[in-house]
Design a protein around this motif. Structure first.
Motif, PDB file in Angstrom:
ATOM      1  N   GLN A  58       0.850  -1.189   0.000  1.00 19.38           N
ATOM      2  CA  GLN A  58       0.000   0.000   0.000  1.00 19.38           C
ATOM      3  C   GLN A  58       0.885   1.238   0.000  1.00 19.38           C
ATOM      4  N   THR A  59       0.571   2.186  -0.885  1.00 20.36           N
ATOM      5  CA  THR A  59       1.420   3.375  -1.023  1.00 20.36           C
ATOM      6  C   THR A  59       0.667   4.644  -0.663  1.00 20.36           C
ATOM      7  N   THR A  60       1.432   5.648  -0.280  1.00 16.26           N
ATOM      8  CA  THR A  60       0.915   6.982  -0.008  1.00 16.26           C
ATOM      9  C   THR A  60       1.878   7.980  -0.630  1.00 16.26           C
ATOM     10  N   HIS A  61       1.329   9.006  -1.284  1.00 17.18           N
ATOM     11  CA  HIS A  61       2.156  10.022  -1.909  1.00 17.18           C
ATOM     12  C   HIS A  61       1.707  11.403  -1.434  1.00 17.18           C
ATOM     13  N   ALA A  62       2.668  12.278  -1.233  1.00 14.62           N
ATOM     14  CA  ALA A  62       2.347  13.649  -0.853  1.00 14.62           C
ATOM     15  C   ALA A  62       1.586  14.327  -1.988  1.00 14.62           C
ATOM     16  N   GLU A  63       0.723  15.263  -1.625  1.00 17.12           N
ATOM     17  CA  GLU A  63      -0.086  15.956  -2.635  1.00 17.12           C
ATOM     18  C   GLU A  63       0.788  16.628  -3.696  1.00 17.12           C
ATOM     19  N   SER A  64       1.926  17.135  -3.279  1.00 19.17           N
ATOM     20  CA  SER A  64       2.791  17.874  -4.195  1.00 19.17           C
ATOM     21  C   SER A  64       3.401  17.004  -5.291  1.00 19.17           C
ATOM     22  N   VAL A  65       3.375  15.677  -5.107  1.00 22.83           N
ATOM     23  CA  VAL A  65       3.994  14.800  -6.101  1.00 22.83           C
ATOM     24  C   VAL A  65       3.012  13.800  -6.708  1.00 22.83           C
ATOM     25  N   LYS A  66       1.772  13.799  -6.241  1.00 21.62           N
ATOM     26  CA  LYS A  66       0.781  12.855  -6.762  1.00 21.62           C
ATOM     27  C   LYS A  66       0.641  13.014  -8.271  1.00 21.62           C
ATOM     28  N   GLY A  67       0.623  11.880  -8.954  1.00 21.50           N
ATOM     29  CA  GLY A  67       0.501  11.899 -10.403  1.00 21.50           C
ATOM     30  C   GLY A  67       1.823  12.065 -11.135  1.00 21.50           C
ATOM     31  N   ARG A  68       2.882  12.406 -10.387  1.00 25.14           N
ATOM     32  CA  ARG A  68       4.202  12.577 -10.997  1.00 25.14           C
ATOM     33  C   ARG A  68       5.219  11.576 -10.453  1.00 25.14           C
ATOM     34  N   PHE A  69       5.177  11.305  -9.149  1.00 27.55           N
ATOM     35  CA  PHE A  69       6.129  10.392  -8.514  1.00 27.55           C
ATOM     36  C   PHE A  69       5.420   9.092  -8.129  1.00 27.55           C
ATOM     37  N   THR A  70       6.184   7.993  -8.162  1.00 24.20           N
ATOM     38  CA  THR A  70       5.648   6.700  -7.759  1.00 24.20           C
ATOM     39  C   THR A  70       6.682   5.946  -6.941  1.00 24.20           C
ATOM     40  N   ILE A  71       6.282   5.525  -5.745  1.00 28.77           N
ATOM     41  CA  ILE A  71       7.156   4.702  -4.909  1.00 28.77           C
ATOM     42  C   ILE A  71       6.855   3.232  -5.186  1.00 28.77           C
ATOM     43  N   SER A  72       7.897   2.414  -5.179  1.00 25.38           N
ATOM     44  CA  SER A  72       7.708   0.982  -5.367  1.00 25.38           C
ATOM     45  C   SER A  72       8.835   0.249  -4.656  1.00 25.38           C
ATOM     46  N   GLN A  73       8.690  -1.056  -4.569  1.00 24.35           N
ATOM     47  CA  GLN A  73       9.735  -1.847  -3.917  1.00 24.35           C
ATOM     48  C   GLN A  73       9.835  -3.218  -4.552  1.00 24.35           C
ATOM     49  N   ASP A  74      11.015  -3.787  -4.480  1.00 21.54           N
ATOM     50  CA  ASP A  74      11.277  -5.159  -4.887  1.00 21.54           C
ATOM     51  C   ASP A  74      11.730  -5.878  -3.626  1.00 21.54           C
ATOM     52  N   LYS A  75      10.814  -6.601  -2.999  1.00 25.22           N
ATOM     53  CA  LYS A  75      11.114  -7.202  -1.707  1.00 25.22           C
ATOM     54  C   LYS A  75      12.213  -8.256  -1.823  1.00 25.22           C
ATOM     55  N   ALA A  76      12.195  -9.033  -2.895  1.00 27.84           N
ATOM     56  CA  ALA A  76      13.202 -10.079  -3.052  1.00 27.84           C
ATOM     57  C   ALA A  76      14.600  -9.481  -3.159  1.00 27.84           C
ATOM     58  N   ALA A  77      14.704  -8.340  -3.824  1.00 28.83           N
ATOM     59  CA  ALA A  77      15.995  -7.683  -4.002  1.00 28.83           C
ATOM     60  C   ALA A  77      16.292  -6.701  -2.873  1.00 28.83           C
ATOM     61  N   ARG A  78      15.315  -6.482  -2.010  1.00 28.00           N
ATOM     62  CA  ARG A  78      15.459  -5.522  -0.894  1.00 28.00           C
ATOM     63  C   ARG A  78      15.804  -4.136  -1.408  1.00 28.00           C
ATOM     64  N   MET A  79      15.058  -3.722  -2.415  1.00 27.17           N
ATOM     65  CA  MET A  79      15.267  -2.434  -3.057  1.00 27.17           C
ATOM     66  C   MET A  79      14.002  -1.590  -2.984  1.00 27.17           C
ATOM     67  N   LEU A  80      14.200  -0.321  -2.724  1.00 26.45           N
ATOM     68  CA  LEU A  80      13.136   0.674  -2.744  1.00 26.45           C
ATOM     69  C   LEU A  80      13.404   1.615  -3.906  1.00 26.45           C
ATOM     70  N   TYR A  81      12.343   2.085  -4.561  1.00 21.08           N
ATOM     71  CA  TYR A  81      12.510   2.973  -5.713  1.00 21.08           C
ATOM     72  C   TYR A  81      11.589   4.188  -5.622  1.00 21.08           C
ATOM     73  N   LEU A  82      12.029   5.263  -6.245  1.00 22.84           N
ATOM     74  CA  LEU A  82      11.169   6.431  -6.428  1.00 22.84           C
ATOM     75  C   LEU A  82      11.293   6.851  -7.889  1.00 22.84           C
ATOM     76  N   GLN A  83      10.228   6.627  -8.651  1.00 24.55           N
ATOM     77  CA  GLN A  83      10.169   7.073 -10.038  1.00 24.55           C
ATOM     78  C   GLN A  83       9.619   8.485 -10.049  1.00 24.55           C
ATOM     79  N   MET A  84      10.387   9.405 -10.609  1.00 20.11           N
ATOM     80  CA  MET A  84       9.996  10.814 -10.627  1.00 20.11           C
ATOM     81  C   MET A  84       9.862  11.273 -12.070  1.00 20.11           C
TER      82      MET A  84
END
Length: 129
Positions: A58-84
């Protein structure tokens, strides 16, 4: 304690895109038990939450970045991402990834910096007009 390392920050023109990865040094079976987030600090401003992701994705994004930024994760690789995407000069800041054990404190907001216990060193994003 989790060791977090961000990368991917650089200078980019307004309207451009960047993807920030964050590597989490933690036992694989423990990674899914954490809440992860991205924060940023612009010059002269307080650190602000950008996005968070819970163990159930489940994700939450600040209003200032909604529609532009996306948070995601790869649990197997233990990686967090921010697509901007559609970056603006106002997005210029040092970007940090952060972690807190358990579920994210607030499912509707990224939360306060004090809600998170482990932090990376940050990666600089500069957006020019």
């Amino acid at each position: 304690q989790i060791h977090l390392v961000e990368s991917g920050g650089r200078s980019v023109r307004s309207g451009g895109s960047l993807r920030l990865p964050c590597a989490a040094s933690i036992d694989p079976y423990r990674y899914p038990t954490y809440c992860f987030a991205w924060f940023r600090r612009a010059p002269g401003k307080e650190r602000e939450g950008v996005a968070s992701i819970d163990s159930d994705d489940q994700t939450t994004h600040a209003e200032s970045v909604k529609g532009r930024f996306t948070i995601s994760q790869d649990k197997a690789a233990r990686m967090l991402y921010l697509q901007m995407n559609k970056l603006e000069p106002e997005d210029t800041a040092m970007y940090y990834c952060a972690a807190a054990p358990g579920h994210c404190a607030d499912p509707e907001h990224v939360g306060k910096p004090s809600d998170y216990f482990d932090w990376g060193q940050g990666t600089q994003v500069t957006v020019s007009s």
